[in-house]
Design an enzyme around this catalytic site. Sequence first.
Site, short mmCIF file in Angstrom:
data_model
loop_
_atom_site.label_atom_id
_atom_site.label_comp_id
_atom_site.label_asym_id
_atom_site.label_seq_id
_atom_site.Cartn_x
_atom_site.Cartn_y
_atom_site.Cartn_z
N ASP A 50 -0.80 16.59 -24.11
CA ASP A 50 -0.13 15.48 -23.41
C ASP A 50 -1.00 14.78 -22.36
OD1 ASP A 50 2.14 15.85 -24.85
OD2 ASP A 50 3.19 17.03 -23.30
N HIS A 253 -30.00 16.98 -17.89
CA HIS A 253 -28.59 16.55 -17.85
C HIS A 253 -27.68 17.67 -17.34
CE1 HIS A 253 -29.15 12.89 -20.74
NE2 HIS A 253 -29.64 12.69 -19.54
N ASP A 270 -28.39 12.57 -9.59
CA ASP A 270 -28.43 11.39 -10.46
C ASP A 270 -26.98 10.94 -10.57
OD1 ASP A 270 -28.55 9.56 -12.53
OD2 ASP A 270 -29.90 10.76 -13.77
N ASP A 281 -27.27 3.25 -11.80
CA ASP A 281 -27.84 4.53 -12.25
C ASP A 281 -28.98 4.86 -11.30
OD1 ASP A 281 -28.72 6.71 -13.66
OD2 ASP A 281 -29.37 5.59 -15.43
N HIS A 361 -39.19 12.87 -20.71
CA HIS A 361 -38.27 11.79 -21.08
C HIS A 361 -38.92 10.43 -20.89
CE1 HIS A 361 -37.35 10.96 -16.81
NE2 HIS A 361 -37.20 12.26 -16.64
N HIS A 365 -34.41 2.65 -19.34
CA HIS A 365 -33.53 2.14 -20.39
C HIS A 365 -32.84 0.90 -19.85
CE1 HIS A 365 -30.29 4.05 -18.02
NE2 HIS A 365 -31.09 5.10 -17.94
N HIS A 372 -26.58 3.35 -20.52
CA HIS A 372 -27.69 3.16 -21.46
C HIS A 372 -27.29 1.93 -22.27
CE1 HIS A 372 -29.28 7.59 -21.37
NE2 HIS A 372 -29.24 7.04 -20.19
N GLU A 395 -37.44 5.53 -13.91
CA GLU A 395 -37.01 6.86 -13.50
C GLU A 395 -37.95 7.99 -13.92
OE1 GLU A 395 -33.58 8.35 -15.76
OE2 GLU A 395 -33.35 6.33 -16.58
N TYR A 399 -40.76 18.20 -13.69
CA TYR A 399 -39.79 19.30 -13.70
C TYR A 399 -40.52 20.61 -14.00
CZ TYR A 399 -37.18 15.01 -14.55
OH TYR A 399 -36.71 13.73 -14.47
N ARG A 419 -36.87 13.64 -9.63
CA ARG A 419 -36.79 12.37 -10.36
C ARG A 419 -36.42 11.31 -9.33
NH1 ARG A 419 -33.85 13.77 -14.31
NH2 ARG A 419 -31.73 13.12 -13.83
N GLU A 421 -35.10 7.35 -9.38
CA GLU A 421 -34.62 6.34 -10.33
C GLU A 421 -34.03 5.13 -9.62
OE1 GLU A 421 -31.38 7.66 -12.89
OE2 GLU A 421 -31.80 6.02 -14.30
N1 GLY Z 1 -28.05 9.00 -15.69
C1 GLY Z 1 -28.61 9.07 -16.98
C2 GLY Z 1 -29.94 8.51 -17.01
O1 GLY Z 1 -30.60 8.45 -15.99
O2 GLY Z 1 -30.40 8.02 -18.00
MN MN Z 2 -31.15 6.36 -16.20
MN MN Z 3 -29.75 8.46 -14.05
#
Ligand code: GLY
Ligand code: MN
Ligand code: MN
Length: 453
Positions: A50, A253, A270, A281, A361, A365, A372, A395, A399, A419, A421
């Site tokens: 529900d 993540h 993040d 972001d 990474h 993006h 994204h 970003e 690590y 990181r 960003e």
């Molecule tokens: N927050 C996800 C990324 O930085 O792509």
């Molecule tokens: Mn990002």
């Molecule tokens: Mn991010």
Amino acid sequence: MFNADAYIASSPNAISKNEFRQRQSRLLSQLEDDEILIITARKPSTRSNDVEYPFRNSSDMLYLCGWTEPQSILFAHKKEGDWSVELFVQPRNILMEIWHGRRPGIEGAVNNWPIDEAHSIEDFKEILNNVLAQSSKVYIRGGLDSTVDIMVKEAIEARDRPRQQLGNGPTAILDPSMMIAELRLRKSEAEIELMRHACKVSSCAHIEAMRNSSEGIGEWQLQAIIEGYFQWNGQSWAYPSIVGFGENATILHYHQNDCRCEGEGIVLIDAGSEFNGYAADITRSWPTNGCFTEAQREIYELVLSAQKAAIEQCRVGNPFSAPHEAARNALAEGIINLGISEQSLEESLAKDGDLGKWYMHNTGHWIGLDVHDVGIYKPNGEARLFEEGMVITVEPGLYFGAWRDDVNVPSKYANIGVRIEDDVLITANGPDVLSKDCPKEIDELEAIIGSNS
Ligand code: GLY
Ligand code: MN
Ligand code: MN
């Protein structure tokens, strides 16, 4: 403790009806006569008995008409050079509204949204069948609502015999996603103002988390400060917040957010808000006890210089890959200088080189209605060149997760994850950092961290 007044400003206006109409016109002018376009809402999804997850409409629906309600379909039809946009919506229903909230209904939709006609969602099948009889191609993005997908497929199949006998009826189903993505890739002034506002609120949320940082604070408590700040300002999160301390900062993540920040570690946050559908972001990384150790400082300064080199590349005419190349070069050079890699620059940058162990990474993006965001990075196989109005994240990170057993982590840097960003608008005058209100210099951070405790 929590100072929600740090940024209270009037919100920019939402997208005007006129702008929605221009978007529709730019898309539908690419269609030929007798072609139709169908954009469906996302199907609500169940969280538990529900209980549904909060509903957010499909970004293409938001982009083309701003409609936020579930069970809706945008239906555009081109006839004799002219197009009309119709919206199928849930009709008014007092009993349902008592339980689930008010509905604009058919009248509300046609009076207040940028459309030509509105109908009940219950009439979609019949109207679809009638219009399909006279149409040639159907543009539909499938996969958002299987009920609509099946309805369209069956309606087309039902035209099979008449098409063979009379020569009319649809002969092709096409995906309009790429056409819409191409429009969404370049942001208008109004969109940029919404994104700037989301970035400001998100920057202040990060500052609030910095101000309230202290040894022993829980990752979940920093998350609550950030997300509470979003909500205080009438926004929600654009994606689940990542709040990782110490070795958790090295999990890209990470989302458990359930550890205490004990000791000298760095917390990586993040987190970004969503405003009128548009995402921010932002990532910042800082020691919760307020003072960078020598090792943390070395890694932080290296990532910061790589990020600045990457932002420098966000210029009209550069390929979208230029910031990534700049960040990778700076990071590879840096890990050699710090003695983390004994490889040559070329070796470190190679596919299986040392850099990939610590930076795995991409550097950015597109960002917009989706965090994204849509937009082909390599149209026709060639890297997309930056144009005014595109917005990209920058970003880079490093690590050093000591929990990993696939690499030898340098002990000096064990469990440091950093990181940084920002969200960057491409302009004729160079990069415009929409998230520039979020501090990132070491002396700024050290002055802010813990200042509210
Ligand atoms: N927050 C996800 C990324 O930085 O792509
Ligand atoms: Mn990002
Ligand atoms: Mn991010």
